[in-house]
Scaffold this active site. Structure first.
Site, PDB file in Angstrom:
ATOM      1  N   ASP A   1       0.835  -1.206   0.000  1.00 20.37           N
ATOM      2  CA  ASP A   1       0.000   0.000   0.000  1.00 20.37           C
ATOM      3  C   ASP A   1       0.870   1.257   0.000  1.00 20.37           C
ATOM      4  O   ASP A   1       0.360   2.376  -0.039  1.00 20.37           O
ATOM      5  CB  ASP A   1      -1.005  -0.002   1.156  1.00 20.37           C
ATOM      6  CG  ASP A   1      -0.342  -0.056   2.515  1.00 20.37           C
ATOM      7  OD1 ASP A   1       0.895  -0.160   2.583  1.00 20.37           O
ATOM      8  OD2 ASP A   1      -1.076   0.017   3.533  1.00 20.37           O
ATOM      9  N   SER A   2       2.214   1.070  -0.023  1.00 16.09           N
ATOM     10  CA  SER A   2       3.120   2.199  -0.267  1.00 16.09           C
ATOM     11  C   SER A   2       2.856   2.768  -1.659  1.00 16.09           C
ATOM     12  O   SER A   2       3.313   3.866  -1.986  1.00 16.09           O
ATOM     13  CB  SER A   2       4.584   1.757  -0.136  1.00 16.09           C
ATOM     14  OG  SER A   2       4.824   0.591  -0.904  1.00 16.09           O
TER      15      SER A   2
ATOM     16  N   ASP B   1      -1.039  -6.232  -0.118  1.00 18.54           N
ATOM     17  CA  ASP B   1      -1.395  -5.524   1.116  1.00 18.54           C
ATOM     18  C   ASP B   1      -2.897  -5.304   1.185  1.00 18.54           C
ATOM     19  O   ASP B   1      -3.510  -4.854   0.204  1.00 18.54           O
ATOM     20  CB  ASP B   1      -0.729  -4.135   1.137  1.00 18.54           C
ATOM     21  CG  ASP B   1       0.464  -4.079   2.070  1.00 18.54           C
ATOM     22  OD1 ASP B   1       0.599  -4.957   2.947  1.00 18.54           O
ATOM     23  OD2 ASP B   1       1.275  -3.142   1.911  1.00 18.54           O
TER      24      ASP B   1
ATOM     25  N   LYS C   1      -1.121  -9.329   3.177  1.00 13.93           N
ATOM     26  CA  LYS C   1      -0.385  -8.785   4.336  1.00 13.93           C
ATOM     27  C   LYS C   1      -1.302  -7.801   5.072  1.00 13.93           C
ATOM     28  O   LYS C   1      -1.957  -6.980   4.441  1.00 13.93           O
ATOM     29  CB  LYS C   1       0.904  -8.102   3.892  1.00 13.93           C
ATOM     30  CG  LYS C   1       1.690  -7.496   5.077  1.00 13.93           C
ATOM     31  CD  LYS C   1       3.128  -7.166   4.724  1.00 13.93           C
ATOM     32  CE  LYS C   1       3.320  -5.881   3.970  1.00 13.93           C
ATOM     33  NZ  LYS C   1       2.818  -4.651   4.651  1.00 13.93           N
TER      34      LYS C   1
ATOM     35  N   GLU D   1      -1.505  -5.236   8.725  1.00 13.33           N
ATOM     36  CA  GLU D   1      -0.735  -4.590   9.794  1.00 13.33           C
ATOM     37  C   GLU D   1      -1.436  -4.779  11.137  1.00 13.33           C
ATOM     38  O   GLU D   1      -2.626  -4.486  11.262  1.00 13.33           O
ATOM     39  CB  GLU D   1      -0.599  -3.087   9.509  1.00 13.33           C
ATOM     40  CG  GLU D   1       0.245  -2.783   8.289  1.00 13.33           C
ATOM     41  CD  GLU D   1       0.405  -1.281   8.029  1.00 13.33           C
ATOM     42  OE1 GLU D   1       0.002  -0.468   8.886  1.00 13.33           O
ATOM     43  OE2 GLU D   1       0.934  -0.938   6.956  1.00 13.33           O
TER      44      GLU D   1
ATOM     45  N   GLU E   1       9.003  -3.614  10.689  1.00 12.66           N
ATOM     46  CA  GLU E   1       9.437  -2.348  10.083  1.00 12.66           C
ATOM     47  C   GLU E   1       9.992  -1.403  11.131  1.00 12.66           C
ATOM     48  O   GLU E   1       9.357  -1.127  12.160  1.00 12.66           O
ATOM     49  CB  GLU E   1       8.243  -1.697   9.350  1.00 12.66           C
ATOM     50  CG  GLU E   1       8.611  -0.366   8.705  1.00 12.66           C
ATOM     51  CD  GLU E   1       7.603   0.123   7.667  1.00 12.66           C
ATOM     52  OE1 GLU E   1       6.644  -0.604   7.354  1.00 12.66           O
ATOM     53  OE2 GLU E   1       7.800   1.246   7.169  1.00 12.66           O
TER      54      GLU E   1
HETATM   55  O1  KIV Z   1       3.600  -1.115   1.577  1.00 12.30           O
HETATM   56  C1  KIV Z   1       4.790  -1.422   1.661  1.00 12.30           C
HETATM   57  O2  KIV Z   1       5.619  -1.129   0.788  1.00 12.30           O
HETATM   58  C2  KIV Z   1       5.219  -2.160   2.840  1.00 12.30           C
HETATM   59  C3  KIV Z   1       6.675  -2.383   3.013  1.00 12.30           C
HETATM   60  C4  KIV Z   1       7.287  -1.152   3.560  1.00 12.30           C
HETATM   61  C5  KIV Z   1       6.961  -3.571   3.854  1.00 12.30           C
HETATM   62  O3  KIV Z   1       4.412  -2.541   3.643  1.00 12.30           O
END
Ligand code: KIV
Length: 272
Positions: free
Chosen positions: A52-53, A91, A121, A123, A190
């Site tokens: 989600d970056s 994510d 993934k 959080e 992280e």
């Molecule tokens: O969204 C992302 O790029 C991440 C990484 C920083 C692990 O969660």
């Protein structure tokens, strides 16, 4: 020769656990589109994260919060089309799993059905454990994410190193065990102290992948656009830049502009 030419053995959750057992480090990078997914996969990466970056590097938002489930699905579908060997982790975006476990499962099933990614993934630890268990019970593999959790940036107030104090470190260790016991196949840590990350990696049997968490873990992840220098304004201590693609692109585009203006492009051979 491309690794896709023959007999591709896909990276699976089982293979990652075997890699941890024999001490082979796991490599992971983000990708958000077909072309980048193909390049990263061809280069031999183990895991591709449709992170989600993308909210920051692809959409220009200040945080990861605004990206939607639909946008994540669009990007994940594009990446999956280009990948033949790596495991593709998607994510779950902010708001798609924190409400309740029923909604979380519905979002998870939508991502899996529409993207054909391999796993998800999420959080968080104890706070989202019900959602984690419900998604796992549907046969969807989950990678956990602890330490600095960018979806909670409004709670933290800054992107500084997490779990430096004992209380937060102890909670992180408890959460890591909780995620492993629930059935997660790996965890991202992280931006936490290297010693703490190493301790977690030693205590868990599942792989621990670090970003800004030192070298004592089982693998490393970076944001692709940061490590190849497409972005230049983000320079945390943990980031190693392997190329300056922004510089290369600037030069190429300036050259093209100049050739168009001067009439040098196209030449006689570049037309019909
Ligand atoms: O969204 C992302 O790029 C991440 C990484 C920083 C692990 O969660």
């Amino acid at each position: 020769m491309s690794i896709h030419a023959e007999n591709i053995r896909r990276v699976t959750t089982q293979r990652l656990i075997e890699m941890k057992k024999r001490g082979e480090k796991i490599s992971m990078l983000t990708a958000y589109d077909f072309t980048m997914g193909t390049i990263v996969d061809n280069a031999g990466i183990d895991i591709i994260l449709v992170g989600d970056s993308a909210s920051n590097v692809m959409c220009g938002h200040l945080t990861t919060l605004p990206i939607t489930l639909e946008q994540m699905i669009f990007m994940a579908k594009s990446v999956v089309r280009g990948v033949k060997r790596a495991m593709v982790v998607v994510d779950m975006p902010f708001g798609s799993y924190q409400g309740n476990s029923k909604e979380a499962l519905a979002s998870a099933i939508r991502i899996m059905k529409e993207t054909h990614g391999d796993c998800l993934k999420l959080e968080g630890g104890e706070e989202i454990i019900e959602s984690v268990k419900r998604i796992l019970s549907a046969g969807i593999p989950i990678m956990g994410h602890l330490g600095l959790m960018p979806q909670s940036i409004n709670k933290y107030g800054s992107y500084t190193v997490r779990a430096k104090e004992q209380e937060e470190a102890e909670k992180l260790i408890r959460d890591a065990h909780l995620l492993e016991e629930a059935g997660c196949f790996a965890i991202v840590l992280e931006k936490i102290p290297a010693k703490l990350a190493e301790q977690v990696a030693l205590e868990l049997t599942i792989p621990v992948i670090g970003i800004g968490a030192g070298g004592g873990v089982d693998g490393q992840v970076l944001v692709l656009h940061d490590m190849i220098g497409l972005t230049q304004d983000f320079s945390p201590r943990f980031l190693r830049r392997y190329a300056n693609l922004q510089g290369i692109m600037n030069e190429a585009i300036a050259h093209y502009v100049s050739d168009v203006k001067s009439g040098d492009f196209p030449n006689a051979k570049e037309q019909y």
